[in-house]
Design a protein around this motif. Sequence first.
Motif, short mmCIF file in Angstrom:
data_model
loop_
_atom_site.label_atom_id
_atom_site.label_comp_id
_atom_site.label_asym_id
_atom_site.label_seq_id
_atom_site.Cartn_x
_atom_site.Cartn_y
_atom_site.Cartn_z
N ARG A 168 -22.58 -19.95 27.23
CA ARG A 168 -23.14 -21.31 27.41
C ARG A 168 -22.19 -22.10 26.18
O ARG A 168 -22.57 -23.52 25.73
CB ARG A 168 -24.72 -20.81 26.46
CG ARG A 168 -25.85 -20.56 28.40
CD ARG A 168 -26.36 -20.18 27.92
NE ARG A 168 -27.62 -20.84 27.47
CZ ARG A 168 -28.20 -19.92 26.49
NH1 ARG A 168 -29.06 -18.99 26.79
NH2 ARG A 168 -30.03 -21.30 25.75
N ALA A 169 -21.75 -20.89 25.64
CA ALA A 169 -20.86 -21.44 24.33
C ALA A 169 -20.03 -22.40 24.52
O ALA A 169 -19.29 -23.07 23.96
CB ALA A 169 -20.32 -19.78 23.54
N ALA A 170 -18.97 -21.70 26.13
CA ALA A 170 -18.48 -22.46 26.15
C ALA A 170 -18.16 -24.09 26.68
O ALA A 170 -18.17 -25.04 26.31
CB ALA A 170 -17.34 -22.18 27.55
N ARG A 171 -19.00 -23.51 27.18
CA ARG A 171 -20.19 -25.21 27.34
C ARG A 171 -20.09 -26.29 26.41
O ARG A 171 -20.28 -27.53 26.15
CB ARG A 171 -21.02 -25.21 28.43
CG ARG A 171 -21.38 -26.99 29.33
CD ARG A 171 -22.92 -25.85 30.21
NE ARG A 171 -22.38 -25.79 31.04
CZ ARG A 171 -21.97 -25.53 32.39
NH1 ARG A 171 -22.14 -26.60 32.44
NH2 ARG A 171 -22.00 -24.71 33.09
#
Lengths: 523, 334
Positions: free
Chosen positions: B219-222
Motif C-alpha cells: 500500500r505504501a508503495a502504491r
Amino acid sequence: MTHTEPLLRLEGIHKAFSGVPALINASLTVSAGEIHALIGQNGAGKSTLIKVLTGAYRKDSGVIRFGGQEVDFATPQAAQVGGISTIYQEVNLIPYLSLSENIFLGRERRRGPFLDWGRMNREARTLLERFEVQADVTRPLMGCSVAVQQMVAIARAVSIDSRLVIMDEPTSSLDDREVDTLFGVIRQLGASGVAVLFVSHRLDELYAVCSGVTIMRDGRTVERRAMTDISKLELVASMLGKEPGELRREGETAFVKNHNRKGEELLEVRGVRSGPALRNASLDVRKGEIVGLAGLLGSGRTETARVVFGADALAGGEIKIAGQPAQLRSPADAIRAGFGFCSEDRKVEGIVPDQSVRENLTLALLPELSRRGVVDQAKQNEIVERFIDRLGIKTTGPDQKIRELSGGNQQKVLLARWLCMNPKLLILDEPTRGIDVGAKGEIQALLSELAAGGLGVLMISSELEELAEGCDRVVVMRDGFSVAELTGDGLTQDHLMGVMAHGAAQAAPASAAPAAPPGGTHV
Amino acid sequence: MSEGTTTPPLRPPAPAPAQPGPRRGHIPLFGPLLALLALLLFNIFFTPNFLTAQTLNVNLTQVATTVIVGVGMTLVIATAGIDLSVGALMAIAGALAPMLFLNPPLGSPGLGVALAFVLPVLAAGAFGLFNGMLVTRFMIQPFIATLVLFIAGRGIAQVLTNGQLQTFSNKSFQVIGLGRPFGIPVQVILMLVVVALFTWVMARTVFGRQILAVGGNERAARLSGVPVNRVKLAVYGISGLLSGIAGLIVISINSSSDANQVGLNMELDAIAAVAVGGTALTGGRATIVGTLLGALIIQLIRYSLLARGVPDAAALVVKAGIILLAVYVQRQRR
C-alpha cells in the motif's frame, strides 16, 4: 441480581501496553434496557475498553460487574456465553456460508444428530424480517451487499440471548433507510430490557437513539451524562478536551501564520463523492496556503484526501489542477501533477518497515534518481544526507531500518519522501498524530516555512489549535459533506467546534460562509 | 518535481545525536555462509576425493538449474508472491526446443539451433507473464494463480510432444548442458552470470528497490507512485524466462526431453533454496546470493549423505528437516 445495581459497571480500569497506558482509571455504567453511547477520538481508549470488557484483552486492574456479579471474561467467546455480544465495525462472518448458517454458527439447531435446516432457515428468515432484510437465507453471505452483511451480523448478535449488545460503528456502511431500520431494532431491544452500547461518531445518530453517553479522552472517562443534558457543542468540546467559549490562546503550536500571500489556484475540488463516507465535498488550495480539513472521525476527511490523491476512485464531482480538469486514476497520476500524500496510518500506508531510511526517503523519487533504470547512488546519498540534516531526522545513518526510528522521525522521513520531489501540493492526514511534542513543533514550523516558500498544503487534523493557528482557511466536514469554510477572524477553535457539532446552518458565525450545499457549488 | 536537487528553504540543521540502535540493516548472510563452510570442511575431511575438480563440477552442475530457477523465485517471493509453475515451464521449454532443432525451419540446422535457444525461453517467459496477469489483473492469490500452470503446463508440454520421449544428439545445441570452456561447465557460467546480474539488479536498479518496496508494504508503495502491477508482472515474467533456460540445460544434459520428468519438483527445490538462503517468504527482504548459498547447502547435504551410502529417500527427509530449521531460524530473527 439486585434491582438497584446497573446491568454493567466498570470501575477503575487500568490497562497498559508495554508500559504505555491505554486506559487510566476508566469507568462505564450501563443499565438494563439502556441505549448508551460511547464516544471519543481516535486513541481515546474506546476500543481498548470494549476489548477489556469482552475478554479480548486482560485488564491490569479494576473491577467489572455484569448482571450483579463480578466477571472477568478470558475470551470473547466466554463473554458471549455470559450474555455480551459484540458487533465489530468490520463484518466478521464467514463469507462462504449461507446467511442462516452464519446466524446459527456454533449453535446450530439439530434434530437428533442431524442439522435441522428447515427450522434454521425459518428462524433466520423471521429474524431478518425484523430488520427488513429481504434475502434468500440459503445464499452464501459473500454475494450480499455490505449493508446486508452488517444486518446479518447484528441479527446474529441479537438472536444470541444477550443482555448487552455492543455495536462498534454499526452504521458506517449503511444508508439512511437502513440506519432507520437498525434504530428501530435497537429501540425494540431496549424495550425488551437488552442494553446496547453504541459507538458512533455521527452525533445526530447518538441523539436519535441513545439515552446516555460516556465520553472518553486520553484513556480516561471524562464525562457520563444523559443525552438530554448535553448539547452537541459540549459533547464535541468534551471529546476534544476544550471548554466551549474558552478564549483563544496564542502560541499553542509552532505554526507561524503568513497572511500576505494569496498565490494562484493549485487545486479545486467540486462536489466529489466516493462511497458512503464521502458524499459531497468541495475545497480549494492556492499556492503558499495551508488549508485545514476538519471534522470528526468518519466525517469524510480522509476519504476526501484519498480521492484528491487518486488513491480512491471518484464516484462523482470534479477535480481541477491549476485550472485544468484532471483525471487522477492512481497515486502515480497525482504525483506527476506535483502532489504528495502522507497517510494517517504511517505503519500501514507509509513506511516500508524493513527498508532503510535511505530507501524509504527516496521511494517516490527513485525514477528521477536513475539513469536508464540504474540508481545514481551518489546523488541518492547526497539527497538523503541533506534531508536528514535539514529536517533533523534522528537516526544512526541512512542505512538504519526505518522501523527502528521513533514515530516523529518516521514521519519526518515520510515528509522528506515528498519534499525531495519539490512538490506543489502536500496532502497531510494527521501529520502530527502520535509523535512526541518536540518533533510535532518542528513539523509545524517546517510546514509554515514551506508554505511561505510557495508550497500548498492540505492538512487534515483533529487538533483544533493546529487548525486554528496553522491554517489560512479550514474546510469543515460533517457526515460526508463539506459544510463550511472558516477563514480570517472566523477561524477560531470555538467556531470550529460549533460547526463540527452542528453543521454550518446553526453554528455559523458571520464569517463562516457555507462552502457547498449538497449538490451545489460555491464561490 | 523535476530534479529533486533544489528544495524550499528549510529550518537550520537540527542536532542529530547518534541514537543507540542496532547495526545497519543488511540481510545477514552470516548464517548460510557458516553452514556452507561447515559442510565444506566436513566433506573435505571425511569424504574421500571431495577436493577434486570432478566432484566440484558434479556438484555445481547439479545445482546450477536450481540456482537459476531459484533466482527468479527469489524475485517473486520478494514481492510476497510465489511461483509454483517453474517446473512445468521448464518442461514446456524442454519440449519446444527439440522440435525446433530436429525439424529446423527452412532446412537450416543453424537457424534451428538458434531458434531452439530463443523461442522456448521466450515462450516460458510469456507463460510467466500469464501468471503475473492472473496475480495483478484478476487479483488471484499467487499460490492459486501459478497452480494453474503447475497443473496445466506439464499437460501442455505433453500435448506438444504427443506424450513421447524425444531423444536427440545435437552437439551445437547441447553446448548449454555439456560444454566446458576452460573446464567449467557452461551451465555453471550461466548460473554465475544470472546470480551476478540479479544481485546487481536488486542492489542498484530502480526495479530492484521497487520489488522490495512492493513486498515490504504494497500500500505504501502504491501511494508512493510505484507501478505495483508492472513490477509484479515483471517478476513473474523473469521467473518464466529463467525457468525456460533451466529447461534447456536439463534436456541437453539428458540428450532427451521427457515432458513428464523435466523440472519435476523444481518448484520445491527452488523455494527451499530461497528459504534456506534467508529471503523472507513474507516478502520485502531478499538476497540473491543467499539463494545461491541455500541451493549449495541443500546440494552438499544431499551429496554428503549419498557419499555415505544413505539412500536418496532418506536424504529427502533430511532435506525437509534443513528447510524447517532454516524457516524456524528466520522467524526467530524477525
